[in-house]
Motif scaffolding. Sequence first.
Motif, PDB file in Angstrom:
ATOM      1  N   GLN A 226     -81.944 -44.343 -72.928  1.00 20.25           N
ATOM      2  CA  GLN A 226     -82.387 -43.122 -73.623  1.00 20.25           C
ATOM      3  C   GLN A 226     -81.770 -41.858 -73.025  1.00 20.25           C
ATOM      4  OE1 GLN A 226     -86.671 -43.519 -73.359  1.00 20.25           O
ATOM      5  NE2 GLN A 226     -86.769 -44.426 -75.395  1.00 20.25           N
ATOM      6  N   LEU A 227     -81.302 -41.958 -71.785  1.00 23.95           N
ATOM      7  CA  LEU A 227     -80.728 -40.783 -71.117  1.00 23.95           C
ATOM      8  C   LEU A 227     -79.214 -40.661 -71.348  1.00 23.95           C
ATOM      9  CD1 LEU A 227     -82.598 -41.234 -67.708  1.00 23.95           C
ATOM     10  CD2 LEU A 227     -83.129 -39.527 -69.454  1.00 23.95           C
ATOM     11  N   VAL A 228     -78.617 -41.738 -71.879  1.00 28.52           N
ATOM     12  CA  VAL A 228     -77.153 -41.790 -72.014  1.00 28.52           C
ATOM     13  C   VAL A 228     -76.651 -40.860 -73.119  1.00 28.52           C
ATOM     14  CG1 VAL A 228     -75.284 -43.338 -72.762  1.00 28.52           C
ATOM     15  CG2 VAL A 228     -76.917 -44.100 -71.050  1.00 28.52           C
ATOM     16  N   ASP A 229     -75.540 -40.156 -72.845  1.00 28.78           N
ATOM     17  CA  ASP A 229     -74.939 -39.263 -73.841  1.00 28.78           C
ATOM     18  C   ASP A 229     -74.007 -40.017 -74.783  1.00 28.78           C
ATOM     19  OD1 ASP A 229     -76.011 -36.807 -72.783  1.00 28.78           O
ATOM     20  OD2 ASP A 229     -74.641 -37.068 -71.090  1.00 28.78           O
ATOM     21  N   LYS A 230     -73.337 -41.036 -74.263  1.00 32.73           N
ATOM     22  CA  LYS A 230     -72.307 -41.700 -75.057  1.00 32.73           C
ATOM     23  C   LYS A 230     -72.113 -43.113 -74.541  1.00 32.73           C
ATOM     24  CE  LYS A 230     -67.449 -41.112 -76.378  1.00 32.73           C
ATOM     25  NZ  LYS A 230     -66.234 -40.305 -76.199  1.00 32.73           N
ATOM     26  N   SER A 231     -71.904 -44.069 -75.459  1.00 27.72           N
ATOM     27  CA  SER A 231     -71.553 -45.404 -74.969  1.00 27.72           C
ATOM     28  C   SER A 231     -70.164 -45.767 -75.490  1.00 27.72           C
ATOM     29  CB  SER A 231     -72.614 -46.425 -75.344  1.00 27.72           C
ATOM     30  OG  SER A 231     -72.552 -46.734 -76.693  1.00 27.72           O
ATOM     31  N   ILE A 232     -69.381 -46.382 -74.607  1.00 35.93           N
ATOM     32  CA  ILE A 232     -68.003 -46.751 -74.938  1.00 35.93           C
ATOM     33  C   ILE A 232     -67.841 -48.256 -74.765  1.00 35.93           C
ATOM     34  CG2 ILE A 232     -67.020 -44.489 -74.364  1.00 35.93           C
ATOM     35  CD1 ILE A 232     -66.209 -45.555 -71.649  1.00 35.93           C
ATOM     36  N   ILE A 233     -66.776 -48.787 -75.329  1.00 38.69           N
ATOM     37  CA  ILE A 233     -66.558 -50.230 -75.274  1.00 38.69           C
ATOM     38  C   ILE A 233     -65.233 -50.532 -74.572  1.00 38.69           C
ATOM     39  CG2 ILE A 233     -65.501 -50.250 -77.603  1.00 38.69           C
ATOM     40  CD1 ILE A 233     -66.861 -53.033 -77.999  1.00 38.69           C
ATOM     41  N   ILE A 234     -65.218 -51.592 -73.790  1.00 33.86           N
ATOM     42  CA  ILE A 234     -63.961 -52.077 -73.214  1.00 33.86           C
ATOM     43  C   ILE A 234     -63.428 -53.114 -74.212  1.00 33.86           C
ATOM     44  CG2 ILE A 234     -62.892 -53.334 -71.304  1.00 33.86           C
ATOM     45  CD1 ILE A 234     -65.158 -52.277 -69.502  1.00 33.86           C
ATOM     46  N   PRO A 235     -62.335 -52.804 -74.927  1.00 31.06           N
ATOM     47  CA  PRO A 235     -61.873 -53.737 -75.945  1.00 31.06           C
ATOM     48  C   PRO A 235     -61.359 -55.040 -75.329  1.00 31.06           C
ATOM     49  CG  PRO A 235     -60.357 -51.871 -75.747  1.00 31.06           C
ATOM     50  CD  PRO A 235     -61.488 -51.606 -74.815  1.00 31.06           C
ATOM     51  N   MET A 236     -61.712 -56.151 -75.928  1.00 22.59           N
ATOM     52  CA  MET A 236     -61.271 -57.458 -75.417  1.00 22.59           C
ATOM     53  C   MET A 236     -60.695 -58.253 -76.581  1.00 22.59           C
ATOM     54  SD  MET A 236     -64.316 -58.506 -72.770  1.00 22.59           S
ATOM     55  CE  MET A 236     -65.654 -58.401 -73.941  1.00 22.59           C
ATOM     56  N   SER A 237     -59.569 -58.921 -76.344  1.00 26.27           N
ATOM     57  CA  SER A 237     -58.973 -59.687 -77.437  1.00 26.27           C
ATOM     58  C   SER A 237     -59.093 -61.194 -77.226  1.00 26.27           C
ATOM     59  CB  SER A 237     -57.498 -59.296 -77.613  1.00 26.27           C
ATOM     60  OG  SER A 237     -56.829 -59.377 -76.373  1.00 26.27           O
ATOM     61  N   GLY A 238     -59.544 -61.603 -76.050  1.00 27.71           N
ATOM     62  CA  GLY A 238     -59.729 -63.035 -75.795  1.00 27.71           C
ATOM     63  C   GLY A 238     -61.084 -63.498 -76.293  1.00 27.71           C
ATOM     64  N   ARG A 239     -61.497 -64.668 -75.829  1.00 26.59           N
ATOM     65  CA  ARG A 239     -62.747 -65.241 -76.340  1.00 26.59           C
ATOM     66  C   ARG A 239     -63.930 -65.087 -75.380  1.00 26.59           C
ATOM     67  NH1 ARG A 239     -60.778 -71.005 -78.321  1.00 26.59           N
ATOM     68  NH2 ARG A 239     -63.022 -71.362 -78.521  1.00 26.59           N
ATOM     69  N   ALA A 240     -63.695 -64.457 -74.218  1.00 27.04           N
ATOM     70  CA  ALA A 240     -64.813 -64.231 -73.290  1.00 27.04           C
ATOM     71  C   ALA A 240     -65.808 -63.276 -73.941  1.00 27.04           C
ATOM     72  CB  ALA A 240     -64.295 -63.631 -71.989  1.00 27.04           C
ATOM     73  N   GLU A 241     -67.101 -63.569 -73.768  1.00 28.00           N
ATOM     74  CA  GLU A 241     -68.121 -62.726 -74.391  1.00 28.00           C
ATOM     75  C   GLU A 241     -68.237 -61.378 -73.704  1.00 28.00           C
ATOM     76  OE1 GLU A 241     -72.005 -64.453 -74.799  1.00 28.00           O
ATOM     77  OE2 GLU A 241     -71.167 -66.209 -75.811  1.00 28.00           O
ATOM     78  N   SER A 242     -68.122 -61.385 -72.390  1.00 28.23           N
ATOM     79  CA  SER A 242     -68.310 -60.130 -71.661  1.00 28.23           C
ATOM     80  C   SER A 242     -67.592 -60.210 -70.318  1.00 28.23           C
ATOM     81  CB  SER A 242     -69.804 -59.881 -71.422  1.00 28.23           C
ATOM     82  OG  SER A 242     -70.322 -60.885 -70.567  1.00 28.23           O
ATOM     83  N   LEU A 243     -67.588 -59.085 -69.626  1.00 29.41           N
ATOM     84  CA  LEU A 243     -66.977 -59.020 -68.297  1.00 29.41           C
ATOM     85  C   LEU A 243     -68.062 -58.931 -67.238  1.00 29.41           C
ATOM     86  CD1 LEU A 243     -64.215 -56.359 -68.960  1.00 29.41           C
ATOM     87  CD2 LEU A 243     -63.804 -58.748 -68.405  1.00 29.41           C
ATOM     88  N   ASN A 244     -67.744 -59.424 -66.057  1.00 22.49           N
ATOM     89  CA  ASN A 244     -68.647 -59.242 -64.919  1.00 22.49           C
ATOM     90  C   ASN A 244     -68.772 -57.736 -64.619  1.00 22.49           C
ATOM     91  OD1 ASN A 244     -67.838 -58.435 -62.150  1.00 22.49           O
ATOM     92  ND2 ASN A 244     -68.377 -60.479 -61.537  1.00 22.49           N
ATOM     93  N   ALA A 245     -69.938 -57.320 -64.116  1.00 20.80           N
ATOM     94  CA  ALA A 245     -70.231 -55.895 -63.917  1.00 20.80           C
ATOM     95  C   ALA A 245     -69.191 -55.206 -63.040  1.00 20.80           C
ATOM     96  CB  ALA A 245     -71.628 -55.744 -63.294  1.00 20.80           C
ATOM     97  N   ALA A 246     -68.742 -55.894 -61.989  1.00 15.48           N
ATOM     98  CA  ALA A 246     -67.770 -55.279 -61.081  1.00 15.48           C
ATOM     99  C   ALA A 246     -66.423 -55.083 -61.776  1.00 15.48           C
ATOM    100  CB  ALA A 246     -67.601 -56.138 -59.825  1.00 15.48           C
TER     101      ALA A 246
END
Length: 261
Positions: A226-246
């Motif tokens: 609720q405090l965030v001004d903007k959310s952005i995406i890291i574009p991915m073209s492979g099949r991994a669902e997400s990236l590790n936080a680090a």
Amino acid sequence: MEIMSPQNTRVKEWAGLQEKKHRDKARKYIVEGVHLVQEALMAEADVECLAYDLEKGVPAELKKLLQSVQGMEVIGVTAAIISKCSSTNTPQPVFAIIRKEQQGLEAILSKPDSLVVVLDGVQDPGNVGTIIRSADAAGADGVILGLGCADLFNPKTIRSTMGSMFHLPVVEGDLSDILPQAADRGALLVSTSLQGEESCYQHDFHGSQWLLIGSEGKGISAETAQLVDKSIIIPMSGRAESLNAAMAATILLFEARRQRG
């Protein structure tokens, strides 16, 4: 000075620092190994004492540094004591006990055009330590660890920072208190999300920006979102669902670094 018995009261106190409750009560923590002790001494951390393996002697890399440090005890101990105080299977020949210092939130808040990483519920000590190391490498101004993150002074977190925790302010605190203060001072609060409005490569990282990283499983909490001004995406073209936080934090930090020159 030398201590030979693992039953010595000070040795028991040192060994206790492997646990958070004892670290919090004593307001001290332990760092192990030549590299981390060296980093602590060079950063002029508040080192109470340094213990080294009597059989091996003071490591050569530390000898010169010790000449310039005032008011710190240097204690020779046995291999059994080192083993008792160590968190690893192959204990290092030296460790230091360091007093926790007041954390520099005001220094981070008052920095113009600050680049800050904020962690919300990142529980893995290895990830927390790696993000601190990436923030240091990218020239960020600080790292904020919200409630529910791995403890900064956990031996695993400390090892993963590779000494970077001594190079920039790392503050533990309540994000519902800290983030509104940052926003009041003009920081843009940016999070990553699979529903992000814009790619991280199109987003403009100039000005004061605080990058919010959530846990792998849940992302950032609803309260933080609720405090965030903007959310952005890291574009991915492979099949991994997400990236590790680090990894996600590192990509954002170095894109910010590239844009900010």
